[in-house]
Scaffold this active site. Structure first.
Site, mmCIF file in Angstrom:
data_model
loop_
_atom_site.group_PDB
_atom_site.id
_atom_site.type_symbol
_atom_site.label_atom_id
_atom_site.label_comp_id
_atom_site.label_asym_id
_atom_site.label_seq_id
_atom_site.Cartn_x
_atom_site.Cartn_y
_atom_site.Cartn_z
ATOM 1 N N SER A 156 0.803 -1.224 0.000
ATOM 2 C CA SER A 156 0.000 0.000 0.000
ATOM 3 C C SER A 156 0.836 1.274 0.000
ATOM 4 O O SER A 156 0.840 2.056 0.955
ATOM 5 C CB SER A 156 -0.959 -0.040 1.170
ATOM 6 O OG SER A 156 -1.722 -1.207 1.044
ATOM 7 N N ARG A 171 7.285 6.152 -4.544
ATOM 8 C CA ARG A 171 7.810 6.796 -3.338
ATOM 9 C C ARG A 171 7.249 6.073 -2.129
ATOM 10 O O ARG A 171 6.219 5.407 -2.212
ATOM 11 C CB ARG A 171 7.423 8.285 -3.276
ATOM 12 C CG ARG A 171 5.936 8.524 -3.206
ATOM 13 C CD ARG A 171 5.518 9.986 -3.072
ATOM 14 N NE ARG A 171 4.077 10.076 -3.108
ATOM 15 C CZ ARG A 171 3.335 10.112 -4.204
ATOM 16 N NH1 ARG A 171 3.924 10.098 -5.390
ATOM 17 N NH2 ARG A 171 2.024 10.153 -4.144
ATOM 18 N N ASP A 209 -4.054 -1.532 -1.176
ATOM 19 C CA ASP A 209 -5.118 -1.889 -0.223
ATOM 20 C C ASP A 209 -6.483 -1.340 -0.631
ATOM 21 O O ASP A 209 -7.523 -1.941 -0.351
ATOM 22 C CB ASP A 209 -4.762 -1.480 1.216
ATOM 23 C CG ASP A 209 -4.339 -0.024 1.352
ATOM 24 O OD1 ASP A 209 -4.285 0.698 0.345
ATOM 25 O OD2 ASP A 209 -4.050 0.402 2.497
#
Ligand code: BGC
Length: 581
Positions: A156, A171, A209
């Site tokens: 996630s 990132r 997620d």
């Protein structure tokens, strides 16, 4: 009185008028469209290569792992095919030092090890059989494709997805910081470590997620309405929704099935308005951002999610404490406190430590409406290190915490509203048609809404689950948004999709397994064996005595996995879950 007046003043800084709600909504839709047209925009609008949502009839046993917050979860999920599932899981906290490890390998080796421990504990027969086969069998038939667990990897963080099980990290967020991992394919990183441990596991799908939440909600949601959006309001925040393929005009490299005309898009809305064109801000937000590991990034998330709300409260309280004329946590009011003792802040108080105030105190503050605020005062003692806080102290904390939570809820509602507007879902209005299948949304009052008029949203995360009234604050925004209004708001059904990331990942692993071409798998195994060979050269005596070449001899002509052929998890932790809502 000075304290309460000051608390009200600080609380008011978190408020914003309805026309700002509308302006944020407009900007949100604009940034969504920008993200569909080109790369490197603030909202990444990542194509996920998932082109449909399940309908509850899917079956099979799958593995899923979930990395994305404070814990790493490993689970196996048996989908029963009747909208229910059984889930066996284990959870370990991610060691702090691994969140900022020097190399990606350190983190991914830890994850693979947890998967091995889980398989040994919960799927011992399967695991042992696999090891035996690998040691003894030298014919291709000995190493059968259906004995390989397909794993859905819920990861996630923002990932540039290039296929259903391939994606490079853009990132880190939520306090993770391992620069070495940026740009690497996170599925390959995990597969490599699984292979080194010789586990019978294939990373079949890479899942955010929110995408998992969308899938899980669609699998379990009531009625025949497909879910539009899966959203997380937990440690972080984000949403994934079904977008028309025709609107995704930026280049997409990977293969996908275009027959549904739709694809799930991971918005990465945590980075909405990083340019701070419309988002409300306060001096406390600015301090938080400046001192975070990623200043100027995830600006929406920093105002909404659980990772940050406790820290905003901490910073605001510390600012108030600095004022010599405002008696917060000072003795001036000890006459008001039960204990008749002096109010003191311990030098090691979490108030003086960055990130040390857990956001759960906001939920307790919101929930405590007792006259003496006893529960909140206990929490202030326990979690803020303040002994004998007065009722007035607690009231000040409550007012400020309430304002921070309410702002988060209102902003969250705008994100949901913007997705509803972007997809034009409210325009399909069947209200005029028959009243059959009429049901009610969670707070639609007494007016039944026909099933086909419902826009279904699946949500998960500690904030939406435990913060009192979070949904009400979301709805207050929906009601004032242009194009939604009080009527539209009633048609939006928001339901919890518990364990969405586990079940959803399993569902996507299922779809991915069905898409596998027989040759894909053999080729992958061959490539994998070359990698393993390179890694094993020079390594001494693998624990099970097998060698990579023995494994090579067992590569079969594979065939697609036959879902549902495995035994059910048999242990006490396995439980039937009710459809999430
Ligand atoms: C990440 C998202 C994730 C969300 C909720 C954010 O920080 O960027 O990928 O979906 O947190 O876990």
């Amino acid at each position: 009185m000075a304290l309460l007046a000051e608390a009200k003043r600080v609380a008011a800084e978190f408020d914003f008028p309805d026309d700002v709600v509308r302006a944020i909504g407009d900007e949100f839709v604009a940034e969504m469209n920008e993200g569909l047209e080109k790369n490197a925009t603030t909202m990444s609008q990542i194509p996920t290569y998932v082109t449909g949502v399940p309908n509850g009839t899917e079956k099979g046993l799958y593995l899923a792992v979930d990395l994305g917050g404070t814990n790493f979860r490993v689970c196996s999920i048996q989908l029963h095919g009747d909208t229910t599932f059984s889930l066996t899981q284990s959870k370990v906290p991610i060691p702090r030092e691994l969140m900022e490890a020097k190399t990606a390998k350190e983190l991914f080796a830890f994850l693979a090890k947890q998967i091995e421990i889980f398989l040994k504990k919960h799927h011992e027969d399967h695991f042992e059989a696999h090891v035996r086969r690998r040691q003894t069998v030298s014919t291709p038939e000995g190493y059968r494709d259906e004995n390989i667990f397909r794993l859905g990897f819920t990861f996630s963080f923002p990932v540039h997805q290039i296929g259903i099980n391939r994606g490079t990290l853009i990132r880190w967020t939520k306090g993770f910081n391992i620069p070495d991992a940026i740009g690497q394919d996170v599925c390959a990183l995990l597969q490599e470590e699984l292979d080194l441990l010789k586990l019978p596991v294939k990373v079949a799908a890479l899942v955010n997620d929110t995408v998992g939440t969308l899938m899980a909600r669609s699998y379990t949601s009531p009625g025949k309405t497909g879910t539009l959006l899966g959203a997380i309001f937990g440690t972080g925040t984000n949403g994934a929704y079904l977008e028309k393929l025709s609107k995704i005009t930026k280049p997409m490299g990977g293969e996908y099935d275009s027959s549904t005309g739709e694809m799930v898009i991971n918005t990465e809305w945590g980075s909405f308005d990083n340019g701070m064109k419309v988002l409300p801000t306060t001096v406390y937000d600015n301090i938080l951002d400046r001192e975070s590991v990623n200043p100027g990034i995830q600006m929406f998330e920093k105002r909404i999610s659980g990772m940050f709300l406790g820290e905003i409260l901490r910073i605001a309280l510390v600012q108030v404490m600095k004022s010599p004329t405002i008696p917060l946590f000072r003795d001036d009011d000890s006459s008001h406190n039960d204990y008749n003792s002096t109010t003191t802040v311990t030098p090691s108080s979490p108030l003086y430590m960055q990130w040390a105030v857990d956001s759960s105190i906001l939920s307790i503050a919101e929930a405590d409406n007792s006259v003496g605020l006893r529960a909140l005062r206990q929490e202030i003692e326990k979690c803020l290190g303040v002994s004998a806080p007065s009722i007035e102290d607690a009231q000040a904390v409550k007012d400020i915490a309430h304002a921070i939570g309410k702002r988060a809820g209102r902003l969250a509602g705008i994100a949901v509203g913007a997705i509803v507007l972007q997809t034009g879902r409210l325009k399909n209005n069947a209200l005029a048609s028959s009243g059959t299948d009429a049901i009610k949304t969670s707070d639609a009052g007494d007016t039944p809404i026909p099933e086909e008029d419902i826009v279904d949203i699946g949500v998960d995360g500690s904030l939406v689950e435990f913060y009192p009234n979070f949904e009400d604050y979301m709805r207050s925004s929906l009601r004032v948004m242009n194009g939604i209004g009080p009527e539209g708001e009633k048609r939006i059904r928001i339901g919890i999709a518990k364990d969405g990331s586990g079940v959803g990942a399993a569902l996507i692993a299922l779809v991915a397994a069905k898409m596998e071409k027989p040759s894909d798998y053999v080729n992958e195994l061959r490539a994998k064996l070359v990698r393993v060979q390179e890694n094993v050269d020079g390594r001494e005596n693998p624990a099970d005595g097998s060698t990579s070449t023995a494994a090579a001899a067992t590569v079969p002509e594979s065939k697609p996995v036959a879902p549902g052929t495995e035994k059910e998890p048999v242990n006490g932790e396995s439980k039937d879950l009710q459809p999430g809502r």
